[in-house]
Design a protein around this motif. Structure first.
Motif, PDB file in Angstrom:
ATOM      1  N   ILE A 187      23.125  98.731  54.152  1.00  0.00           N
ATOM      2  CA  ILE A 187      22.465  99.915  54.713  1.00  0.00           C
ATOM      3  C   ILE A 187      22.214 100.942  53.607  1.00  0.00           C
ATOM      4  O   ILE A 187      21.154 101.557  53.532  1.00  0.00           O
ATOM      5  N   ASP A 227      19.623 100.110  65.168  1.00  0.00           N
ATOM      6  CA  ASP A 227      20.073  98.794  64.726  1.00  0.00           C
ATOM      7  C   ASP A 227      21.175  98.918  63.675  1.00  0.00           C
ATOM      8  O   ASP A 227      22.135  98.136  63.683  1.00  0.00           O
ATOM      9  N   GLU A 228      21.027  99.886  62.778  1.00  0.00           N
ATOM     10  CA  GLU A 228      22.057 100.089  61.760  1.00  0.00           C
ATOM     11  C   GLU A 228      23.365 100.558  62.387  1.00  0.00           C
ATOM     12  O   GLU A 228      24.445 100.101  62.011  1.00  0.00           O
ATOM     13  N   TRP A 233      26.877 108.478  59.170  1.00  0.00           N
ATOM     14  CA  TRP A 233      27.458 107.938  60.400  1.00  0.00           C
ATOM     15  C   TRP A 233      28.322 108.994  61.087  1.00  0.00           C
ATOM     16  O   TRP A 233      28.235 109.185  62.307  1.00  0.00           O
ATOM     17  N   VAL A 254      26.263 106.914  53.390  1.00  0.00           N
ATOM     18  CA  VAL A 254      26.117 106.236  54.684  1.00  0.00           C
ATOM     19  C   VAL A 254      27.273 106.620  55.602  1.00  0.00           C
ATOM     20  O   VAL A 254      27.079 106.886  56.795  1.00  0.00           O
ATOM     21  N   LEU A 266      20.265 107.211  60.381  1.00  0.00           N
ATOM     22  CA  LEU A 266      20.526 105.794  60.593  1.00  0.00           C
ATOM     23  C   LEU A 266      19.805 105.321  61.847  1.00  0.00           C
ATOM     24  O   LEU A 266      19.756 106.026  62.857  1.00  0.00           O
ATOM     25  N   THR A 267      19.253 104.116  61.795  1.00  0.00           N
ATOM     26  CA  THR A 267      18.539 103.571  62.951  1.00  0.00           C
ATOM     27  C   THR A 267      19.537 103.050  63.985  1.00  0.00           C
ATOM     28  O   THR A 267      20.719 102.847  63.692  1.00  0.00           O
ATOM     29  N   ASN A 294      19.286  99.843  51.581  1.00  0.00           N
ATOM     30  CA  ASN A 294      18.031 100.033  52.316  1.00  0.00           C
ATOM     31  C   ASN A 294      17.557 101.487  52.273  1.00  0.00           C
ATOM     32  O   ASN A 294      16.352 101.753  52.277  1.00  0.00           O
ATOM     33  N   HIS A 295      18.501 102.421  52.247  1.00  0.00           N
ATOM     34  CA  HIS A 295      18.147 103.838  52.232  1.00  0.00           C
ATOM     35  C   HIS A 295      18.081 104.408  50.813  1.00  0.00           C
ATOM     36  O   HIS A 295      17.702 105.578  50.647  1.00  0.00           O
TER      37      HIS A 295
END
Length: 282
Positions: free
Chosen positions: A213, A261-262, A228, A224, A258-259, A216-217
């Motif tokens: 994750i 899905d994430e 969260w 992250v 965060l999506t 990806n970002h």
């Protein structure tokens, strides 16, 4: 950047924690630069306590904030349980104000529950609010039962925040406390939101899902973890670091979204509790 409203002030959802800061003279200049780096990056809330280094953290904060307009900042301090009485609280507050070099605190927290009756502590907090030395008050290390008791005390519903341990590896309060606070419009201040540099044994930053994750970002695993932690609307995190670069990165994590899905992937490897657990504290 995500914001959270506490005591009527809209604040960036990531502030600055100062636990363990001010204890080592060799790090003092670097720690001051780190706090200022966080403020320059957009942080407004700075959290300290009389317990932290017996006032050394407060003194460090006082020096760090000198270049800034006091009204632009939101300073949080905390009173020890042994000082949370009618006889001792104002003396303790005055000492903390002197350490920080300010005339008032934006938020003054009862650090954790002790032997003094909650009604006495709340009554004194309410009195001190009338003096102008504190703009608002709250609590720390309170669970649902504690808040229920607090709200039944005269003046208890004037509590403006609860500060608790909360991170991906210590998410027991996800079972009922966070939803309870949302129900009562009570913001949560999350301390140790990256598990004290991922040193609490849960190996968060080395987890493959977290690392993917982060990639990806284009951010770090620690960012992250912060993203969260503040995914709920009423949660503000206060990471602590003595590294100026990390201080800036901490605040910028407030821009990460965060999506679904994430978030689901994270829940798979670090699941939410399915039953009530005792409130975790450090």
């Amino acid at each position: 950047m995500k914001t959270v409203t506490i005591a009527g002030r809209k604040l960036p959802a990531i502030g600055i924690g100062t636990w363990h800061m001010g204890d080592q003279n060799r790090l003092r200049k670097q720690e001051i630069v780190a706090i200022r780096a966080g403020v320059e990056a957009g942080a407004r809330l700075i959290d300290t306590a009389e317990m932290y280094g017996n006032g050394r953290s407060e003194q460090l904060v006082g020096e760090a904030i000198k270049p800034y307009s006091r009204e632009d900042l939101f300073i949080v301090d905390k009173v020890l349980p042994t000082n949370a009485s009618r006889q001792r609280m104002e003396r303790s507050l005055d000492r903390s104000l002197k350490n920080v070099g300010t005339d008032y605190f934006d938020l003054y927290l009862y650090h954790w529950r002790g032997m003094i009756p909650l009604s006495e502590t709340v009554a004194e907090l309410e009195r001190l609010k009338q003096t102008g030395k504190i703009k608002a008050w709250g609590v720390s290390n309170f669970d649902v039962a504690d808040l229920e008791e607090l709200f039944n005390v005269v003046g208890g519903k004037n509590c403006q925040a609860n500060e608790d341990l909360y991170n991906l590896g210590n998410r027991g309060i996800d079972y009922d406390l966070i939803s309870y606070q949302v129900q009562h419009n009570l913001p949560l201040i999350a301390y140790s939101p990256v598990a004290q540099g991922d040193s609490l044994g849960t190996n968060l930053t080395s987890n493959q899902v977290i690392k993917e994750i982060a990639t990806n970002h284009g951010v770090s695993p620690y960012q992250v973890l912060l993203a969260w932690t503040i995914r709920h609307p009423q949660v503000l995190a206060i990471p602590q670091t003595s590294n100026p670069k990390h201080a800036k990165e901490n605040i910028l994590a407030g821009e990460i979204k965060l999506t679904s899905d994430e978030l689901a992937a994270i829940d798979t490897v670090f699941p939410a509790p399915k039953k009530k657990v005792g409130l975790e504290m450090l």
